[in-house]
Scaffold this active site. Structure first.
Site, PDB file in Angstrom:
ATOM      1  N   HIS A   1       0.831  -1.203   0.000  1.00  0.00           N
ATOM      2  CA  HIS A   1       0.000   0.000   0.000  1.00  0.00           C
ATOM      3  C   HIS A   1       0.871   1.261   0.000  1.00  0.00           C
ATOM      4  O   HIS A   1       0.697   2.163  -0.819  1.00  0.00           O
ATOM      5  CB  HIS A   1      -0.896   0.036   1.249  1.00  0.00           C
TER       6      HIS A   1
ATOM      7  N   HIS B   1      -0.366  -3.843   9.721  1.00  0.00           N
ATOM      8  CA  HIS B   1       1.063  -3.931   9.412  1.00  0.00           C
ATOM      9  C   HIS B   1       1.842  -3.523  10.642  1.00  0.00           C
ATOM     10  O   HIS B   1       1.398  -2.693  11.449  1.00  0.00           O
ATOM     11  CB  HIS B   1       1.440  -3.003   8.246  1.00  0.00           C
TER      12      HIS B   1
ATOM     13  N   ASP C   1       7.147  -2.785   8.532  1.00  0.00           N
ATOM     14  CA  ASP C   1       6.574  -3.030   7.202  1.00  0.00           C
ATOM     15  C   ASP C   1       6.319  -1.716   6.472  1.00  0.00           C
ATOM     16  O   ASP C   1       6.578  -1.589   5.271  1.00  0.00           O
ATOM     17  CB  ASP C   1       5.248  -3.787   7.314  1.00  0.00           C
TER      18      ASP C   1
END
Length: 286
Positions: A202, A242, A246
């Site tokens: 993302h 996350h 990350d």
């Protein structure tokens, strides 16, 4: 009186044997080329060669003014140097998290209140997940647009680099899902399917799109994407979707693979025209 033949017999002829050409022995405009060559390569100390037999440390020539100028004009490396020493002290004195305990994540600590709000208000969690999915669709649409419509493949190649590397790393080290994870069927990937935690696609995808917008001087759009990306990071930490690492690596991955894609495009553009792919109107496809 000696005759000519006697004088010739008494004379001795010593032929001059030319010496081999050595560039270093030549003086050019009064410059000793041997010493100049050594100085150029940094292997002299007061005119004496020291390639393997001596050193001339640069720091011995530093003055107090030099140190002050370093701190004044190169404050960032100085700050990073202090950071190195600080985190070395932290790392070597901090007790490690035992294997029986969940991982410690500072981002989870900071977003504890948001996590409590989302866990007690599932409708809000679902709404934010749906908006995040729309944002992922915006990233994807823009990246594909730059290639299919504008004929600029860099962002698309960057995304391909990024997602391939993410798949390899995510499969190689499969991190455990956080215990407090708040899933939603509206979140991308839609349908509560499994996903790799490391690293955040993302965040990386959003940054790839934002970097391309900056190259094209689409400043307002780039700032909007950056703001949405920050909100996305906060939501992902709040839902425990996350770990902080990350998300941080996702930022680095976006920058790295954008750079690699740029080098790839430049390399391909230097190749002969016969090796390029073009469309009917003559524009280069790759």
């Amino acid at each position: 009186m000696k005759t000519i033949s006697e004088a010739g017999a008494a004379a001795t002829i010593s032929p001059t044997v030319p010496t081999s050409y050595k560039r270093k022995q030549i003086n050019v405009n009064g410059v000793d080329m041997e010493n100049k060559n050594k100085q150029t390569n940094g292997i002299t100390t007061d005119g004496a060669a020291n390639g393997f037999y001596g050193v001339d440390p640069s720091f011995l020539k530093w003055t107090l003014r030099d140190v002050v100028n370093v701190a004044k004009h190169h404050w960032l490396p100085c700050f990073l140097g202090f950071g190195l020493l600080f985190f070395m002290a932290v790392e070597y004195t901090l007790r490690m998290v035992p294997s029986s305990s969940p991982p410690f994540d500072l981002g989870f600590v900071v977003t504890r209140r948001l996590h409590g709000l989302l866990s007690s208000w599932p409708e809000l969690n679902t709404s934010l997940a749906g908006l995040n999915t729309v944002f992922v669709g915006m990233q994807t649409a823009y990246i594909l647009w730059t290639w299919l419509v504008e004929g600029r493949p860099r962002a698309t190649i960057s995304a391909l680099f990024m997602f391939t590397c993410r798949g390899i790393l995510g499969f190689s080290t499969q991190l455990p899902l956080p215990e407090e994870f708040l899933g939603s069927g509206a979140d991308f990937p839609v349908g509560n399917v499994s996903f790799f935690l490391f690293f955040s696609g993302h965040v990386a995808g959003s940054l790839i799109a934002s970097l391309d917008m900056r190259r094209m001087q689409r400043w307002e759009l780039a700032r909007a994407f950056d703001l949405l990306n920050v909100l996305q990071v906060i939501r992902l930490l709040g839902t425990r979707g996350h770990y902080t690492i990350d998300l941080a690596v996702g930022v680095g991955a976006g920058v790295l693979f954008d750079s690699l894609a740029g080098k790839y495009v430049e390399w391909k553009q230097r190749k002969p025209i016969a090796n390029t792919v073009t469309v009917k109107d003559g524009r280069r496809l790759f």
